[in-house]
Design an enzyme around this catalytic site. Structure first.
Site, PDB file in Angstrom:
ATOM      1  N   GLY A 231       5.776  -9.182  -3.257  1.00 14.13           N
ATOM      2  CA  GLY A 231       6.350  -7.935  -3.739  1.00 14.13           C
ATOM      3  C   GLY A 231       7.687  -7.865  -4.216  1.00 14.13           C
ATOM      4  O   GLY A 231       7.838  -7.226  -4.846  1.00 14.13           O
TER       5      GLY A 231
ATOM      6  N   ASP B 223      11.391  -6.850  -0.991  1.00 16.79           N
ATOM      7  CA  ASP B 223      11.219  -5.716  -1.500  1.00 16.79           C
ATOM      8  C   ASP B 223      11.661  -4.531  -0.490  1.00 16.79           C
ATOM      9  O   ASP B 223      12.246  -3.648  -0.677  1.00 16.79           O
ATOM     10  CB  ASP B 223       9.785  -5.536  -2.277  1.00 16.79           C
ATOM     11  CG  ASP B 223       8.488  -5.779  -1.112  1.00 16.79           C
ATOM     12  OD1 ASP B 223       8.693  -6.191   0.034  1.00 16.79           O
ATOM     13  OD2 ASP B 223       7.497  -5.549  -1.707  1.00 16.79           O
TER      14      ASP B 223
ATOM     15  N   ASP C 215      11.330  -2.889   6.412  1.00 13.59           N
ATOM     16  CA  ASP C 215      10.772  -2.026   7.220  1.00 13.59           C
ATOM     17  C   ASP C 215      10.911  -2.430   8.740  1.00 13.59           C
ATOM     18  O   ASP C 215      11.636  -1.813   9.512  1.00 13.59           O
ATOM     19  CB  ASP C 215       9.158  -2.069   6.902  1.00 13.59           C
ATOM     20  CG  ASP C 215       8.189  -1.079   7.442  1.00 13.59           C
ATOM     21  OD1 ASP C 215       8.828  -0.232   8.376  1.00 13.59           O
ATOM     22  OD2 ASP C 215       7.267  -0.888   6.870  1.00 13.59           O
TER      23      ASP C 215
ATOM     24  N   LYS D 141      13.425   1.206   4.743  1.00 15.72           N
ATOM     25  CA  LYS D 141      12.946   2.469   5.599  1.00 15.72           C
ATOM     26  C   LYS D 141      13.951   3.218   6.555  1.00 15.72           C
ATOM     27  O   LYS D 141      14.624   2.679   7.156  1.00 15.72           O
ATOM     28  CB  LYS D 141      11.577   2.076   6.082  1.00 15.72           C
ATOM     29  CG  LYS D 141      10.523   1.526   5.264  1.00 15.72           C
ATOM     30  CD  LYS D 141       9.941   2.741   4.394  1.00 15.72           C
ATOM     31  CE  LYS D 141       9.037   2.172   3.492  1.00 15.72           C
ATOM     32  NZ  LYS D 141       7.638   2.576   3.580  1.00 15.72           N
TER      33      LYS D 141
ATOM     34  N   PHE E 141       4.893   5.670   1.918  1.00 14.85           N
ATOM     35  CA  PHE E 141       4.377   4.366   1.459  1.00 14.85           C
ATOM     36  C   PHE E 141       4.666   4.010   0.098  1.00 14.85           C
ATOM     37  O   PHE E 141       4.231   5.062  -0.857  1.00 14.85           O
ATOM     38  CB  PHE E 141       2.744   4.309   1.715  1.00 14.85           C
ATOM     39  CG  PHE E 141       2.148   3.146   1.462  1.00 14.85           C
ATOM     40  CD1 PHE E 141       2.088   2.069   2.329  1.00 14.85           C
ATOM     41  CD2 PHE E 141       1.570   2.964   0.220  1.00 14.85           C
ATOM     42  CE1 PHE E 141       1.543   0.862   2.060  1.00 14.85           C
ATOM     43  CE2 PHE E 141       1.031   1.506  -0.020  1.00 14.85           C
ATOM     44  CZ  PHE E 141       1.278   0.599   0.909  1.00 14.85           C
TER      45      PHE E 141
ATOM     46  N   ASP F 158       2.902  -2.778  -3.417  1.00 15.28           N
ATOM     47  CA  ASP F 158       1.316  -2.294  -3.814  1.00 15.28           C
ATOM     48  C   ASP F 158       0.678  -1.603  -2.903  1.00 15.28           C
ATOM     49  O   ASP F 158       1.106  -1.313  -1.605  1.00 15.28           O
ATOM     50  CB  ASP F 158       0.680  -3.639  -3.928  1.00 15.28           C
ATOM     51  CG  ASP F 158       0.455  -4.353  -2.741  1.00 15.28           C
ATOM     52  OD1 ASP F 158      -0.691  -4.888  -2.748  1.00 15.28           O
ATOM     53  OD2 ASP F 158       1.396  -4.641  -2.120  1.00 15.28           O
TER      54      ASP F 158
ATOM     55  N   ARG G 153       1.419  -2.713  -8.596  1.00 15.41           N
ATOM     56  CA  ARG G 153       2.825  -3.481  -8.446  1.00 15.41           C
ATOM     57  C   ARG G 153       3.380  -3.407 -10.020  1.00 15.41           C
ATOM     58  O   ARG G 153       4.799  -3.546  -9.748  1.00 15.41           O
ATOM     59  CB  ARG G 153       2.078  -4.969  -8.507  1.00 15.41           C
ATOM     60  CG  ARG G 153       1.986  -5.255  -7.001  1.00 15.41           C
ATOM     61  CD  ARG G 153       1.727  -6.691  -6.779  1.00 15.41           C
ATOM     62  NE  ARG G 153       0.964  -7.011  -5.581  1.00 15.41           N
ATOM     63  CZ  ARG G 153       1.740  -7.350  -4.226  1.00 15.41           C
ATOM     64  NH1 ARG G 153       2.749  -6.821  -4.178  1.00 15.41           N
ATOM     65  NH2 ARG G 153       0.910  -7.644  -3.214  1.00 15.41           N
TER      66      ARG G 153
END
Length: 182
Positions: free
Chosen positions: A49, A108, A111, A139, A160, A167, A173
């Protein structure tokens, strides 16, 4: 010869950050990183990612006269799901020397913090002099403070995300912007 299969319809994707805004955030992040990146540094992109983000960040750093060595670390915790399995697996390790070097660890999305923490401890165990963590986005529920990411380009909504390397089961992506799926 088999006929090509029709393309699946594109889902509704809300644009969270346009391509132009994204590039401006990467440039601003590079400005903040440059003072910290003196001496020998290796930029380690967490696959898959973070690849587009790493590429653009490396170019932004180069425009500022900073040229870290580039390596990758392929970790897996999501597979094709929308939630982390809670278990991080090394699919492919870094290939360049780590011992005594500063490591700029690039991901990327920050979270839960498990992936970056796992990668950071992995590089420290290999003898890194210092590990700075960088995420394109974090996040709202991501850990902050000492358990948080060192540098982040922008705060994401609790949705999301897809595009710019992120992705949904391998799809989207390549979008040049960051979007959110419902």
């Amino acid at each position: 010869m088999q006929a090509p299969t029709p393309l699946a319809p594109m889902p509704k994707i809300d644009v969270i950050l346009s391509e132009a805004d994204l590039m401006a955030r990467v440039d601003a992040l590079a400005d903040r990183l440059v003072p910290r990146l003196t001496g020998d540094w290796t930029a380690v992109s967490i696959l898959i990612g973070a690849t587009p983000f790493t590429s653009d960040l490396m170019k932004a750093l180069a425009r500022r006269g900073v040229h870290p060595v580039l390596d990758v670390l392929w970790l897996e915790s999501y597979r094709d799901a929308r939630e982390s399995s809670g278990r991080v697996v090394v699919r492919a390790d870094v290939s360049r020397p780590v011992e005594g070097r500063g490591m700029l660890l690039i991901d990327d999305v920050f979270d839960t913090g498990r992936t970056l923490d796992f990668a950071k401890q992995h590089l420290i165990a290999k003898g890194a002099r210092e590990v700075l963590t960088v995420a394109l986005t974090q996040k709202p529920w991501a850990p902050r403070g000492p358990e948080g990411v060192d540098f982040c380009a922008f705060d994401a909504p609790g949705r999301f995300l897809v595009g710019y390397g992120m992705d949904d089961a391998g799809l989207y992506r390549g979008l040049p912007y960051i979007g959110a799926l419902d």
